[in-house]
Design a protein around this motif. Sequence first.
Motif, PDB file in Angstrom:
ATOM      1  N   ILE A   1     -27.785  15.486  21.267  1.00 49.61           N
ATOM      2  CA  ILE A   1     -26.635  16.393  21.187  1.00 49.61           C
ATOM      3  C   ILE A   1     -25.396  15.633  20.731  1.00 49.61           C
ATOM      4  CG2 ILE A   1     -25.082  17.845  22.565  1.00 49.61           C
ATOM      5  CD1 ILE A   1     -27.624  18.611  24.205  1.00 49.61           C
ATOM      6  N   THR A   2     -25.205  14.424  21.255  1.00 50.43           N
ATOM      7  CA  THR A   2     -24.074  13.598  20.832  1.00 50.43           C
ATOM      8  C   THR A   2     -24.164  13.288  19.346  1.00 50.43           C
ATOM      9  OG1 THR A   2     -23.978  12.653  23.053  1.00 50.43           O
ATOM     10  CG2 THR A   2     -22.812  11.472  21.304  1.00 50.43           C
ATOM     11  N   HIS A   3     -25.363  13.017  18.863  1.00 56.42           N
ATOM     12  CA  HIS A   3     -25.579  12.743  17.434  1.00 56.42           C
ATOM     13  C   HIS A   3     -25.173  13.960  16.593  1.00 56.42           C
ATOM     14  CE1 HIS A   3     -28.589  11.127  14.193  1.00 56.42           C
ATOM     15  NE2 HIS A   3     -27.362  11.188  13.747  1.00 56.42           N
ATOM     16  N   VAL A   4     -25.554  15.136  17.026  1.00 53.40           N
ATOM     17  CA  VAL A   4     -25.200  16.375  16.302  1.00 53.40           C
ATOM     18  C   VAL A   4     -23.683  16.570  16.298  1.00 53.40           C
ATOM     19  CG1 VAL A   4     -25.378  18.899  16.385  1.00 53.40           C
ATOM     20  CG2 VAL A   4     -27.429  17.492  16.701  1.00 53.40           C
ATOM     21  N   VAL A   5     -23.042  16.336  17.428  1.00 53.95           N
ATOM     22  CA  VAL A   5     -21.585  16.461  17.514  1.00 53.95           C
ATOM     23  C   VAL A   5     -20.913  15.451  16.583  1.00 53.95           C
ATOM     24  CG1 VAL A   5     -19.582  16.152  19.047  1.00 53.95           C
ATOM     25  CG2 VAL A   5     -21.577  17.452  19.824  1.00 53.95           C
ATOM     26  N   LEU A   6     -21.390  14.216  16.595  1.00 48.60           N
ATOM     27  CA  LEU A   6     -20.850  13.180  15.710  1.00 48.60           C
ATOM     28  C   LEU A   6     -20.977  13.592  14.249  1.00 48.60           C
ATOM     29  CD1 LEU A   6     -19.773  10.342  15.042  1.00 48.60           C
ATOM     30  CD2 LEU A   6     -22.160   9.551  15.172  1.00 48.60           C
ATOM     31  N   ASP A   7     -22.165  14.042  13.858  1.00 48.94           N
ATOM     32  CA  ASP A   7     -22.361  14.458  12.468  1.00 48.94           C
ATOM     33  C   ASP A   7     -21.434  15.612  12.103  1.00 48.94           C
ATOM     34  OD1 ASP A   7     -24.179  12.490  11.867  1.00 48.94           O
ATOM     35  OD2 ASP A   7     -25.951  13.765  12.155  1.00 48.94           O
ATOM     36  N   GLY A   8     -21.147  16.492  13.049  1.00 53.39           N
ATOM     37  CA  GLY A   8     -20.195  17.572  12.807  1.00 53.39           C
ATOM     38  C   GLY A   8     -18.806  17.030  12.478  1.00 53.39           C
ATOM     39  N   PHE A   9     -18.345  16.050  13.263  1.00 50.53           N
ATOM     40  CA  PHE A   9     -17.055  15.416  12.988  1.00 50.53           C
ATOM     41  C   PHE A   9     -17.053  14.781  11.604  1.00 50.53           C
ATOM     42  CE2 PHE A   9     -16.149  15.413  17.586  1.00 50.53           C
ATOM     43  CZ  PHE A   9     -14.785  15.680  17.582  1.00 50.53           C
TER      44      PHE A   9
ATOM     45  N   SER B   1     -14.065   4.664   8.717  1.00 59.06           N
ATOM     46  CA  SER B   1     -14.492   3.945   9.921  1.00 59.06           C
ATOM     47  C   SER B   1     -14.233   4.823  11.149  1.00 59.06           C
ATOM     48  CB  SER B   1     -13.749   2.615  10.054  1.00 59.06           C
ATOM     49  OG  SER B   1     -12.357   2.831  10.047  1.00 59.06           O
ATOM     50  N   VAL B   2     -15.260   4.894  11.996  1.00 60.02           N
ATOM     51  CA  VAL B   2     -15.185   5.683  13.218  1.00 60.02           C
ATOM     52  C   VAL B   2     -15.727   4.823  14.358  1.00 60.02           C
ATOM     53  CG1 VAL B   2     -16.032   7.741  14.428  1.00 60.02           C
ATOM     54  CG2 VAL B   2     -15.488   7.867  11.982  1.00 60.02           C
ATOM     55  N   ILE B   3     -14.996   4.811  15.480  1.00 56.43           N
ATOM     56  CA  ILE B   3     -15.484   4.106  16.665  1.00 56.43           C
ATOM     57  C   ILE B   3     -15.720   5.113  17.775  1.00 56.43           C
ATOM     58  CG2 ILE B   3     -13.144   3.541  17.491  1.00 56.43           C
ATOM     59  CD1 ILE B   3     -14.413   0.844  18.527  1.00 56.43           C
ATOM     60  N   LEU B   4     -16.864   4.993  18.436  1.00 54.82           N
ATOM     61  CA  LEU B   4     -17.186   5.786  19.619  1.00 54.82           C
ATOM     62  C   LEU B   4     -17.059   4.861  20.816  1.00 54.82           C
ATOM     63  CD1 LEU B   4     -19.253   6.901  17.269  1.00 54.82           C
ATOM     64  CD2 LEU B   4     -20.124   8.192  19.173  1.00 54.82           C
ATOM     65  N   VAL B   5     -16.288   5.254  21.817  1.00 55.28           N
ATOM     66  CA  VAL B   5     -16.149   4.459  23.041  1.00 55.28           C
ATOM     67  C   VAL B   5     -16.769   5.276  24.163  1.00 55.28           C
ATOM     68  CG1 VAL B   5     -14.582   3.227  24.565  1.00 55.28           C
ATOM     69  CG2 VAL B   5     -14.012   3.451  22.134  1.00 55.28           C
ATOM     70  N   SER B   6     -17.860   4.740  24.726  1.00 58.01           N
ATOM     71  CA  SER B   6     -18.626   5.525  25.687  1.00 58.01           C
ATOM     72  C   SER B   6     -19.233   4.623  26.752  1.00 58.01           C
ATOM     73  CB  SER B   6     -19.689   6.330  24.936  1.00 58.01           C
ATOM     74  OG  SER B   6     -20.318   7.257  25.794  1.00 58.01           O
ATOM     75  N   HIS B   7     -20.368   5.038  27.285  1.00 61.02           N
ATOM     76  CA  HIS B   7     -20.980   4.441  28.479  1.00 61.02           C
ATOM     77  C   HIS B   7     -22.479   4.214  28.271  1.00 61.02           C
ATOM     78  CE1 HIS B   7     -17.492   6.276  30.684  1.00 61.02           C
ATOM     79  NE2 HIS B   7     -17.669   7.228  29.802  1.00 61.02           N
ATOM     80  N   MET B   8     -23.024   3.343  29.137  1.00 58.66           N
ATOM     81  CA  MET B   8     -24.467   3.269  29.312  1.00 58.66           C
ATOM     82  C   MET B   8     -24.837   4.398  30.275  1.00 58.66           C
ATOM     83  SD  MET B   8     -26.119   0.936  27.652  1.00 58.66           S
ATOM     84  CE  MET B   8     -27.584   0.582  28.599  1.00 58.66           C
ATOM     85  N   PRO B   9     -25.974   5.000  30.185  1.00 56.95           N
ATOM     86  CA  PRO B   9     -27.045   4.698  29.251  1.00 56.95           C
ATOM     87  C   PRO B   9     -26.928   5.416  27.905  1.00 56.95           C
ATOM     88  CG  PRO B   9     -27.817   6.340  30.791  1.00 56.95           C
ATOM     89  CD  PRO B   9     -26.395   5.996  31.196  1.00 56.95           C
ATOM     90  N   LEU B  10     -25.954   6.309  27.759  1.00 55.07           N
ATOM     91  CA  LEU B  10     -25.866   7.101  26.527  1.00 55.07           C
ATOM     92  C   LEU B  10     -25.870   6.246  25.278  1.00 55.07           C
ATOM     93  CD1 LEU B  10     -25.451   9.699  24.866  1.00 55.07           C
ATOM     94  CD2 LEU B  10     -22.983   9.400  25.220  1.00 55.07           C
ATOM     95  N   ILE B  11     -25.045   5.200  25.218  1.00 57.39           N
ATOM     96  CA  ILE B  11     -24.922   4.505  23.938  1.00 57.39           C
ATOM     97  C   ILE B  11     -26.193   3.780  23.527  1.00 57.39           C
ATOM     98  CG2 ILE B  11     -22.416   4.377  23.909  1.00 57.39           C
ATOM     99  CD1 ILE B  11     -22.631   1.521  24.921  1.00 57.39           C
TER     100      ILE B  11
END
Length: 164
Positions: free
Chosen positions: A88-96, A105-115
Amino acid sequence: MKLIVMRHGEAEASNTSDKTRNLTAYGRRQATDAGKWLATVLGNSDISLALVSPYTRTQQTCECLNTVLNIKQKVDVAELVPNAKAYITHVVLDGFLRENPTLDSVILVSHMPLISFLLDELLSNRQASLFDTSSMAIIDYDINTNSGVLKAFYHPCMQQFELK
């Protein structure tokens, strides 16, 4: 397009809520040092867009990055929380990315285990990795194929490397 996937800096061990855990002083240094490394690897300090989890520690990590990088735009993304689904995160990212085709350049700042699961989702060769605090992966990402190739990986306690 350069896509950077980053885990937040070291956070305090406990708090009343996981969402409100703050970075430690060491975590702030980690995030700032990671930003310096990223500016060197990218050859400049400009980041077109930061997509950031709404949790306190990721917001603070982004603030630290912004002291050494020029983050032009920041968007809080609910799908970047620790237990979000990578697909789902991948789909949201592709939408952006499709809505903003000029981003370089795009940076995602997130958490384990998601990343870790997200990295596996994003790479064409399915190369997942564990992320320590302030670790990051730089991916050459192709929106046309919805996948990318890992180009560099940063770990705050080890020698950083670029892949050839």
